[in-house]
Design an enzyme around this catalytic site. Structure first.
Site, PDB file in Angstrom:
ATOM      1  N   HIS A   1      61.458  24.654  96.800  1.00 55.98           N
ATOM      2  CA  HIS A   1      60.213  24.393  97.481  1.00 55.98           C
ATOM      3  C   HIS A   1      59.043  25.049  96.848  1.00 55.98           C
ATOM      4  CE1 HIS A   1      58.281  22.236 101.358  1.00 55.98           C
ATOM      5  NE2 HIS A   1      57.402  22.357 100.148  1.00 55.98           N
TER       6      HIS A   1
ATOM      7  N   HIS B   1      55.095  24.633  95.052  1.00 56.16           N
ATOM      8  CA  HIS B   1      53.850  23.953  94.722  1.00 56.16           C
ATOM      9  C   HIS B   1      53.263  24.688  93.690  1.00 56.16           C
ATOM     10  CE1 HIS B   1      53.951  21.124  98.301  1.00 56.16           C
ATOM     11  NE2 HIS B   1      54.289  22.185  98.717  1.00 56.16           N
TER      12      HIS B   1
ATOM     13  N   ARG C   1      50.713  23.353  91.674  1.00 53.97           N
ATOM     14  CA  ARG C   1      49.317  22.672  91.293  1.00 53.97           C
ATOM     15  C   ARG C   1      49.373  22.284  89.804  1.00 53.97           C
ATOM     16  NH1 ARG C   1      49.384  22.652  96.495  1.00 53.97           N
ATOM     17  NH2 ARG C   1      48.728  24.449  97.649  1.00 53.97           N
TER      18      ARG C   1
ATOM     19  N   ASN D   1      53.186  16.705  94.927  1.00 54.71           N
ATOM     20  CA  ASN D   1      51.797  16.239  95.635  1.00 54.71           C
ATOM     21  C   ASN D   1      50.815  16.942  94.893  1.00 54.71           C
ATOM     22  OD1 ASN D   1      53.191  18.711  96.891  1.00 54.71           O
ATOM     23  ND2 ASN D   1      51.572  18.503  98.593  1.00 54.71           N
TER      24      ASN D   1
ATOM     25  N   LYS E   1      60.410  13.416  97.061  1.00 49.02           N
ATOM     26  CA  LYS E   1      59.683  13.978  97.992  1.00 49.02           C
ATOM     27  C   LYS E   1      58.939  12.806  98.818  1.00 49.02           C
ATOM     28  CE  LYS E   1      58.034  17.523 100.636  1.00 49.02           C
ATOM     29  NZ  LYS E   1      57.341  18.778  99.935  1.00 49.02           N
TER      30      LYS E   1
ATOM     31  N   ASP F   1      58.243  27.449  99.915  1.00 49.24           N
ATOM     32  CA  ASP F   1      57.046  26.745 100.311  1.00 49.24           C
ATOM     33  C   ASP F   1      55.944  27.327  99.553  1.00 49.24           C
ATOM     34  OD1 ASP F   1      55.499  24.484 100.802  1.00 49.24           O
ATOM     35  OD2 ASP F   1      55.321  24.977 102.950  1.00 49.24           O
TER      36      ASP F   1
ATOM     37  N   ALA G   1      45.437  24.466 103.746  1.00 49.51           N
ATOM     38  CA  ALA G   1      46.580  24.796 104.441  1.00 49.51           C
ATOM     39  C   ALA G   1      47.668  25.250 103.207  1.00 49.51           C
ATOM     40  CB  ALA G   1      47.196  23.842 105.235  1.00 49.51           C
ATOM     41  N   GLY G   2      48.429  26.561 103.592  1.00 47.52           N
ATOM     42  CA  GLY G   2      49.513  26.809 102.399  1.00 47.52           C
ATOM     43  C   GLY G   2      49.325  28.258 102.099  1.00 47.52           C
TER      44      GLY G   2
END
Length: 417
Positions: free
Chosen positions: A60, A62, A64, A94, A138, A275, A289-290
Protein backbone atom coordinates in the site's frame (compact mmCIF):
# COMPACT_ATOMS: atom_id res chain seq x y z
CA UNK A 1 26.58 -27.04 -5.21
CA UNK A 2 29.00 -25.40 -7.63
CA UNK A 3 30.21 -21.84 -7.19
CA UNK A 4 27.54 -19.11 -7.33
CA UNK A 5 27.63 -15.45 -8.38
CA UNK A 6 27.33 -14.02 -4.88
CA UNK A 7 27.40 -15.39 -1.35
CA UNK A 8 26.00 -13.46 1.61
CA UNK A 9 27.51 -14.83 4.82
CA UNK A 10 26.16 -14.27 8.32
CA UNK A 11 23.15 -14.78 10.57
CA UNK A 12 19.84 -15.02 8.73
CA UNK A 13 16.24 -15.79 9.56
CA UNK A 14 15.12 -19.18 8.31
CA UNK A 15 11.89 -20.95 9.32
CA UNK A 16 11.40 -18.70 12.35
CA UNK A 17 14.94 -19.26 13.64
CA UNK A 18 18.07 -17.16 13.30
CA UNK A 19 20.88 -19.38 12.07
CA UNK A 20 24.52 -18.97 11.05
CA UNK A 21 25.31 -19.81 7.45
CA UNK A 22 25.23 -18.34 3.98
CA UNK A 23 22.86 -17.54 1.13
CA UNK A 24 23.97 -18.36 -2.40
CA UNK A 25 22.72 -16.09 -5.19
CA UNK A 26 22.80 -17.06 -8.87
CA UNK A 27 21.20 -15.18 -11.80
CA UNK A 28 19.37 -12.76 -9.46
CA UNK A 29 17.72 -15.66 -7.57
CA UNK A 30 18.22 -17.31 -4.20
CA UNK A 31 20.04 -20.49 -5.19
CA UNK A 32 20.73 -21.98 -1.77
CA UNK A 33 20.30 -21.48 1.97
CA UNK A 34 23.20 -23.24 3.67
CA UNK A 35 24.51 -23.86 7.18
CA UNK A 36 28.03 -23.65 5.80
CA UNK A 37 29.85 -20.98 3.85
CA UNK A 38 29.19 -21.46 0.14
CA UNK A 39 31.69 -20.60 -2.58
CA UNK A 40 30.96 -17.57 -4.73
CA UNK A 41 32.51 -15.21 -7.25
CA UNK A 42 31.69 -12.37 -4.85
CA UNK A 43 31.12 -12.41 -1.12
CA UNK A 44 29.40 -10.13 1.37
CA UNK A 45 30.25 -10.86 5.00
CA UNK A 46 27.66 -9.51 7.39
CA UNK A 47 29.18 -8.39 10.66
CA UNK A 48 28.42 -10.09 13.94
CA UNK A 49 25.30 -8.73 15.60
CA UNK A 50 23.54 -8.00 12.32
CA UNK A 51 20.80 -10.14 10.72
CA UNK A 52 19.90 -10.92 7.10
CA UNK A 53 16.16 -10.83 6.33
CA UNK A 54 14.16 -11.02 3.12
CA UNK A 55 13.51 -7.80 1.24
CA UNK A 56 10.10 -6.57 2.31
CA UNK A 57 6.91 -5.98 0.31
CA UNK A 58 4.71 -2.95 0.98
CA UNK A 59 1.27 -3.57 -0.53
CA UNK A 60 0.00 0.00 0.00
CA UNK A 61 2.08 2.88 -1.36
CA UNK A 62 1.03 6.19 -2.95
CA UNK A 63 3.90 7.35 -5.17
CA UNK A 64 2.08 10.37 -6.63
CA UNK A 65 4.09 11.45 -9.74
CA UNK A 66 2.14 12.47 -12.89
CA UNK A 67 0.64 15.90 -12.06
CA UNK A 68 1.71 15.62 -8.41
CA UNK A 69 5.44 15.15 -8.95
CA UNK A 70 6.03 18.01 -6.54
CA UNK A 71 4.73 15.72 -3.75
CA UNK A 72 6.58 12.55 -4.75
CA UNK A 73 7.92 10.89 -7.87
CA UNK A 74 8.37 7.24 -8.69
CA UNK A 75 12.11 7.85 -8.39
CA UNK A 76 12.03 9.60 -5.00
CA UNK A 77 9.41 7.25 -3.57
CA UNK A 78 11.21 4.06 -4.58
CA UNK A 79 14.49 5.45 -3.27
CA UNK A 80 12.66 5.96 0.02
CA UNK A 81 11.43 2.37 -0.21
CA UNK A 82 14.83 0.74 -0.59
CA UNK A 83 16.26 3.09 2.03
CA UNK A 84 13.63 1.73 4.41
CA UNK A 85 14.16 -1.94 3.50
CA UNK A 86 11.21 -2.24 1.08
CA UNK A 87 12.19 -4.00 -2.15
CA UNK A 88 8.71 -4.24 -3.72
CA UNK A 89 5.99 -1.57 -3.66
CA UNK A 90 2.33 -1.77 -4.67
CA UNK A 91 1.52 1.44 -6.53
CA UNK A 92 -1.88 2.90 -5.63
CA UNK A 93 -3.80 4.19 -8.66
CA UNK A 94 -5.61 7.25 -7.21
CA UNK A 95 -3.10 9.50 -8.93
CA UNK A 96 -3.71 12.72 -10.88
CA UNK A 97 -4.79 11.74 -13.48
CA UNK A 98 -6.12 8.47 -11.98
CA UNK A 99 -5.14 5.12 -13.46
CA UNK A 100 -8.55 4.14 -14.83
CA UNK A 101 -7.80 3.21 -18.45
CA UNK A 102 -5.23 1.16 -20.32
CA UNK A 103 -3.44 4.19 -21.78
CA UNK A 104 -2.73 5.70 -18.35
CA UNK A 105 -1.70 2.32 -16.96
CA UNK A 106 0.81 1.85 -19.79
CA UNK A 107 2.20 5.34 -19.23
CA UNK A 108 2.61 4.52 -15.55
CA UNK A 109 4.52 1.35 -16.40
CA UNK A 110 6.82 3.26 -18.77
CA UNK A 111 7.78 5.66 -15.97
CA UNK A 112 8.37 2.77 -13.56
CA UNK A 113 10.60 1.01 -16.08
CA UNK A 114 12.80 4.10 -16.37
CA UNK A 115 12.69 5.50 -12.85
CA UNK A 116 11.97 2.81 -10.24
CA UNK A 117 14.67 1.83 -7.74
CA UNK A 118 12.51 -0.96 -6.30
CA UNK A 119 10.40 -3.68 -7.86
CA UNK A 120 6.73 -2.83 -8.22
CA UNK A 121 3.14 -3.96 -8.74
CA UNK A 122 0.79 -1.82 -10.82
CA UNK A 123 -2.67 -0.98 -9.52
CA UNK A 124 -5.83 -0.01 -11.42
CA UNK A 125 -8.70 2.09 -10.02
CA UNK A 126 -12.28 0.90 -10.55
CA UNK A 127 -15.16 3.35 -10.10
CA UNK A 128 -17.74 2.63 -12.78
CA UNK A 129 -15.14 2.07 -15.52
CA UNK A 130 -14.02 -1.16 -17.18
CA UNK A 131 -10.81 -2.72 -15.81
CA UNK A 132 -7.61 -3.18 -17.80
CA UNK A 133 -5.10 -5.92 -16.96
CA UNK A 134 -3.14 -4.92 -13.86
CA UNK A 135 -1.47 -6.64 -10.91
CA UNK A 136 -4.24 -5.66 -8.48
CA UNK A 137 -7.31 -3.43 -8.36
CA UNK A 138 -8.33 -0.65 -5.99
CA UNK A 139 -11.83 0.41 -5.02
CA UNK A 140 -12.65 3.33 -2.75
CA UNK A 141 -15.97 2.85 -0.96
CA UNK A 142 -15.81 6.51 0.08
CA UNK A 143 -13.88 9.60 -1.03
CA UNK A 144 -10.25 9.93 -0.02
CA UNK A 145 -7.29 11.67 -1.68
CA UNK A 146 -8.23 12.18 -5.32
CA UNK A 147 -11.96 12.24 -4.57
CA UNK A 148 -12.91 9.30 -6.82
CA UNK A 149 -14.98 6.53 -5.25
CA UNK A 150 -17.32 3.74 -6.27
CA UNK A 151 -21.03 4.54 -6.37
CA UNK A 152 -21.82 0.81 -6.65
CA UNK A 153 -19.27 -1.28 -4.78
CA UNK A 154 -20.69 -4.71 -5.60
CA UNK A 155 -20.86 -3.97 -9.32
CA UNK A 156 -17.30 -2.64 -9.46
CA UNK A 157 -15.98 -5.46 -7.26
CA UNK A 158 -17.63 -8.04 -9.51
CA UNK A 159 -15.84 -6.59 -12.57
CA UNK A 160 -12.35 -6.97 -11.14
CA UNK A 161 -10.44 -9.87 -12.74
CA UNK A 162 -7.99 -10.17 -9.83
CA UNK A 163 -7.65 -9.32 -6.15
CA UNK A 164 -9.21 -6.02 -5.02
CA UNK A 165 -7.69 -3.76 -2.37
CA UNK A 166 -10.55 -1.84 -0.83
CA UNK A 167 -10.56 1.44 1.09
CA UNK A 168 -13.41 0.65 3.47
CA UNK A 169 -15.14 3.88 4.47
CA UNK A 170 -18.82 4.15 3.53
CA UNK A 171 -19.45 7.24 1.37
CA UNK A 172 -23.00 7.96 2.61
CA UNK A 173 -21.78 7.98 6.21
CA UNK A 174 -18.80 10.20 5.35
CA UNK A 175 -21.27 12.81 4.12
CA UNK A 176 -23.15 12.56 7.42
CA UNK A 177 -20.08 12.27 9.67
CA UNK A 178 -17.17 14.11 8.01
CA UNK A 179 -14.91 13.41 11.01
CA UNK A 180 -15.18 9.70 10.02
CA UNK A 181 -15.91 7.96 13.35
CA UNK A 182 -15.49 4.16 13.63
CA UNK A 183 -18.98 3.42 12.26
CA UNK A 184 -17.89 4.76 8.85
CA UNK A 185 -15.25 2.02 8.64
CA UNK A 186 -17.26 -0.74 10.32
CA UNK A 187 -20.29 -0.41 8.03
CA UNK A 188 -18.05 -0.44 4.94
CA UNK A 189 -16.14 -3.50 6.17
CA UNK A 190 -19.41 -5.38 6.76
CA UNK A 191 -20.61 -4.47 3.26
CA UNK A 192 -17.33 -5.57 1.66
CA UNK A 193 -17.30 -8.85 3.61
CA UNK A 194 -20.88 -9.65 2.57
CA UNK A 195 -20.03 -9.05 -1.10
CA UNK A 196 -16.89 -11.17 -0.91
CA UNK A 197 -18.69 -14.02 0.81
CA UNK A 198 -21.47 -13.95 -1.78
CA UNK A 199 -19.14 -13.78 -4.82
CA UNK A 200 -16.29 -15.87 -3.38
CA UNK A 201 -13.84 -13.34 -4.80
CA UNK A 202 -10.50 -12.40 -3.23
CA UNK A 203 -10.53 -9.18 -1.25
CA UNK A 204 -7.89 -7.24 0.65
CA UNK A 205 -9.15 -4.67 3.17
CA UNK A 206 -6.77 -1.75 3.55
CA UNK A 207 -5.73 0.05 6.75
CA UNK A 208 -8.09 -1.54 9.29
CA UNK A 209 -8.05 0.94 12.17
CA UNK A 210 -10.87 0.10 14.60
CA UNK A 211 -11.53 -2.56 17.21
CA UNK A 212 -15.01 -3.21 15.84
CA UNK A 213 -13.80 -3.34 12.23
CA UNK A 214 -11.19 -5.94 13.08
CA UNK A 215 -13.75 -7.91 15.09
CA UNK A 216 -16.03 -8.09 12.03
CA UNK A 217 -13.22 -9.46 9.84
CA UNK A 218 -12.12 -12.05 12.39
CA UNK A 219 -15.71 -13.11 13.05
CA UNK A 220 -16.44 -13.54 9.33
CA UNK A 221 -13.29 -15.68 8.92
CA UNK A 222 -13.58 -15.77 5.11
CA UNK A 223 -10.60 -17.72 3.70
CA UNK A 224 -10.14 -15.51 0.62
CA UNK A 225 -10.27 -12.21 2.53
CA UNK A 226 -7.04 -10.63 3.74
CA UNK A 227 -6.38 -7.28 5.39
CA UNK A 228 -3.67 -4.95 6.61
CA UNK A 229 -2.92 -2.53 9.43
CA UNK A 230 -0.61 0.46 9.21
CA UNK A 231 2.19 1.54 11.53
CA UNK A 232 0.42 4.85 12.21
CA UNK A 233 -2.63 3.02 13.55
CA UNK A 234 -0.33 0.79 15.62
CA UNK A 235 1.84 3.57 17.05
CA UNK A 236 -0.34 6.71 17.11
CA UNK A 237 -3.75 7.64 18.53
CA UNK A 238 -6.19 10.57 18.43
CA UNK A 239 -4.27 12.15 21.31
CA UNK A 240 -1.38 12.75 18.91
CA UNK A 241 -3.53 15.30 17.07
CA UNK A 242 -2.87 17.58 20.05
CA UNK A 243 0.83 17.79 19.21
CA UNK A 244 0.51 18.24 15.46
CA UNK A 245 -2.17 19.36 13.02
CA UNK A 246 -0.26 17.53 10.26
CA UNK A 247 -1.48 14.08 11.33
CA UNK A 248 -4.74 14.11 9.36
CA UNK A 249 -5.18 10.74 7.65
CA UNK A 250 -8.01 8.54 6.30
CA UNK A 251 -9.10 6.50 8.13
CA UNK A 252 -8.33 8.76 11.11
CA UNK A 253 -6.13 7.95 14.06
CA UNK A 254 -8.24 6.17 16.67
CA UNK A 255 -8.63 5.84 20.42
CA UNK A 256 -6.11 4.01 22.58
CA UNK A 257 -8.62 1.16 22.95
CA UNK A 258 -8.56 0.58 19.18
CA UNK A 259 -4.77 0.78 18.99
CA UNK A 260 -4.38 -1.66 21.86
CA UNK A 261 -6.83 -4.10 20.27
CA UNK A 262 -4.79 -4.13 17.04
CA UNK A 263 -1.68 -5.04 19.03
CA UNK A 264 -3.51 -7.70 21.04
CA UNK A 265 -4.61 -9.38 17.81
CA UNK A 266 -1.41 -8.87 15.82
CA UNK A 267 -0.93 -12.61 15.31
CA UNK A 268 -4.23 -12.69 13.40
CA UNK A 269 -3.28 -9.75 11.15
CA UNK A 270 -1.73 -11.04 7.90
CA UNK A 271 -0.12 -7.86 6.55
CA UNK A 272 1.44 -4.63 7.78
CA UNK A 273 1.65 -1.89 5.12
CA UNK A 274 2.66 1.76 5.28
CA UNK A 275 -0.09 3.52 3.31
CA UNK A 276 2.76 5.91 2.43
CA UNK A 277 0.88 9.03 1.30
CA UNK A 278 3.21 12.02 0.94
CA UNK A 279 2.12 15.65 0.71
CA UNK A 280 4.08 18.87 0.94
CA UNK A 281 3.99 20.70 4.26
CA UNK A 282 1.94 23.43 2.58
CA UNK A 283 -0.68 20.90 1.46
CA UNK A 284 -0.74 19.29 4.90
CA UNK A 285 -1.26 22.66 6.57
CA UNK A 286 -4.13 23.24 4.13
CA UNK A 287 -5.80 19.98 5.28
CA UNK A 288 -4.51 17.21 2.98
CA UNK A 289 -4.96 13.70 4.42
CA UNK A 290 -2.09 11.21 4.41
CA UNK A 291 1.20 10.40 6.13
CA UNK A 292 4.63 9.41 4.77
CA UNK A 293 5.82 6.04 6.05
CA UNK A 294 8.19 4.14 3.76
CA UNK A 295 11.33 5.10 5.69
CA UNK A 296 9.94 4.65 9.19
CA UNK A 297 7.74 1.53 9.14
CA UNK A 298 10.53 -1.05 9.42
CA UNK A 299 12.43 1.06 11.95
CA UNK A 300 9.36 1.27 14.20
CA UNK A 301 8.79 -2.47 13.92
CA UNK A 302 12.45 -3.34 14.65
CA UNK A 303 12.23 -1.11 17.71
CA UNK A 304 9.08 -3.03 18.72
CA UNK A 305 11.06 -6.28 18.40
CA UNK A 306 13.71 -4.89 20.74
CA UNK A 307 10.97 -3.95 23.20
CA UNK A 308 9.50 -7.48 23.11
CA UNK A 309 6.23 -6.37 21.51
CA UNK A 310 6.60 -8.56 18.41
CA UNK A 311 9.14 -10.99 16.97
CA UNK A 312 11.36 -10.49 13.98
CA UNK A 313 9.47 -13.38 12.36
CA UNK A 314 6.26 -11.34 12.64
CA UNK A 315 7.85 -8.67 10.43
CA UNK A 316 9.00 -11.22 7.86
CA UNK A 317 5.63 -13.00 7.80
CA UNK A 318 3.55 -9.83 7.52
CA UNK A 319 5.81 -7.94 5.10
CA UNK A 320 7.29 -10.65 2.89
CA UNK A 321 5.86 -14.15 3.08
CA UNK A 322 2.16 -13.32 3.47
CA UNK A 323 2.05 -10.51 0.87
CA UNK A 324 3.80 -12.72 -1.70
CA UNK A 325 1.36 -15.57 -1.03
CA UNK A 326 -1.83 -13.54 -0.78
CA UNK A 327 -1.17 -11.46 -3.90
CA UNK A 328 0.21 -14.50 -5.77
CA UNK A 329 3.62 -13.01 -6.57
CA UNK A 330 5.50 -15.78 -8.33
CA UNK A 331 9.00 -14.35 -7.99
CA UNK A 332 8.93 -13.06 -4.41
CA UNK A 333 9.29 -14.76 -1.04
CA UNK A 334 11.91 -16.26 1.25
CA UNK A 335 12.58 -19.49 -0.66
CA UNK A 336 15.16 -20.96 -3.00
CA UNK A 337 14.30 -19.99 -6.57
CA UNK A 338 12.75 -16.64 -5.60
CA UNK A 339 14.29 -13.24 -6.33
CA UNK A 340 17.37 -12.51 -4.23
CA UNK A 341 15.87 -9.58 -2.33
CA UNK A 342 17.59 -9.21 1.04
CA UNK A 343 18.02 -6.62 3.73
CA UNK A 344 20.54 -6.45 6.55
CA UNK A 345 19.38 -5.03 9.87
CA UNK A 346 21.42 -3.86 12.83
CA UNK A 347 19.25 -4.66 15.82
CA UNK A 348 21.54 -2.77 18.20
CA UNK A 349 21.74 0.49 16.26
CA UNK A 350 20.18 3.35 18.24
CA UNK A 351 19.21 6.40 16.22
CA UNK A 352 16.83 9.33 16.05
CA UNK A 353 14.24 9.62 13.29
CA UNK A 354 14.77 12.85 11.32
CA UNK A 355 12.99 13.72 8.09
CA UNK A 356 16.05 15.61 6.83
CA UNK A 357 17.77 12.23 6.32
CA UNK A 358 15.01 10.76 4.15
CA UNK A 359 14.62 10.40 0.38
CA UNK A 360 10.87 11.03 0.21
CA UNK A 361 9.86 14.49 -0.97
CA UNK A 362 7.46 14.81 1.96
CA UNK A 363 10.17 16.51 4.07
CA UNK A 364 8.43 15.64 7.32
CA UNK A 365 7.49 12.60 9.41
CA UNK A 366 4.95 11.96 12.18
CA UNK A 367 7.79 10.39 14.16
CA UNK A 368 10.24 13.31 14.09
CA UNK A 369 12.61 13.05 17.04
CA UNK A 370 11.59 9.52 18.04
CA UNK A 371 14.51 7.49 19.36
CA UNK A 372 14.47 3.93 18.03
CA UNK A 373 16.67 0.85 18.24
CA UNK A 374 17.10 -1.21 15.06
CA UNK A 375 17.97 -0.04 11.56
CA UNK A 376 18.12 -1.28 7.96
CA UNK A 377 21.76 -0.83 6.92
CA UNK A 378 21.78 -2.64 3.56
CA UNK A 379 19.26 -3.47 0.85
CA UNK A 380 19.90 -6.02 -1.91
CA UNK A 381 17.55 -6.13 -4.90
CA UNK A 382 17.79 -9.24 -7.08
CA UNK A 383 21.38 -9.86 -6.07
CA UNK A 384 22.64 -6.26 -6.33
CA UNK A 385 23.39 -3.98 -3.39
CA UNK A 386 21.16 -0.93 -3.95
CA UNK A 387 21.45 0.75 -0.54
CA UNK A 388 24.18 0.70 2.08
CA UNK A 389 24.55 2.90 5.16
CA UNK A 390 21.79 5.28 3.99
CA UNK A 391 23.32 5.77 0.52
CA UNK A 392 21.47 4.72 -2.65
CA UNK A 393 23.79 2.78 -4.95
CA UNK A 394 23.49 2.57 -8.73
CA UNK A 395 20.79 3.48 -11.22
CA UNK A 396 17.10 2.49 -11.22
CA UNK A 397 16.75 -1.26 -11.82
CA UNK A 398 13.23 -1.96 -10.63
CA UNK A 399 11.12 -4.57 -12.42
CA UNK A 400 7.42 -5.39 -12.40
CA UNK A 401 6.38 -8.36 -10.29
CA UNK A 402 5.51 -11.68 -11.92
CA UNK A 403 2.06 -12.99 -11.02
CA UNK A 404 1.21 -16.68 -10.65
CA UNK A 405 -2.21 -16.00 -12.08
CA UNK A 406 -5.28 -14.45 -10.53
CA UNK A 407 -5.07 -14.18 -6.75
CA UNK A 408 -7.95 -16.34 -5.62
CA UNK A 409 -9.01 -19.24 -3.43
CA UNK A 410 -7.94 -19.93 0.14
CA UNK A 411 -5.44 -17.31 1.28
CA UNK A 412 -4.32 -19.45 4.21
CA UNK A 413 -3.54 -18.47 7.78
CA UNK A 414 -1.98 -15.14 8.66
CA UNK A 415 1.23 -16.78 9.87
CA UNK A 416 1.64 -19.35 7.09
CA UNK A 417 5.23 -19.98 6.01
Amino acid sequence: MTQVDLVVVGKFLFKEKIIDGSIGIEDDKIAKFSLRELKGDKKIKVEKGKIILPGLIDVHVHLRDFNESYKETIASGTKAAIHGGITTVFDMPNTKPPIMDEKTLKLRELIFKKKSYSDYALGFLIAGNEPAKADFYKIFMGASTGGIYSKNFEEDYKKAPDIVSVHAEEYELINRYPERPPIVEVVAIKKALQASKKMKKPLHICHVSTKDGLKEILKANIPWVSFEVTPHHLFLTRRDYERSKLLKVYPPLRDEEDRRYLWENLKSIPIIASDHAPHTLEDKEAGAAGLPGLETEVALLLDAVNKGMITIWDIVAKMSINPARIFKIKNKGWEEGKDADLIVVDMKKEWTIKAENFYTKANWTPYEGWKVKGKVIMTILRGEVVMEDDEIIGKPRGERIVKEGNAQGNLGSSQEH
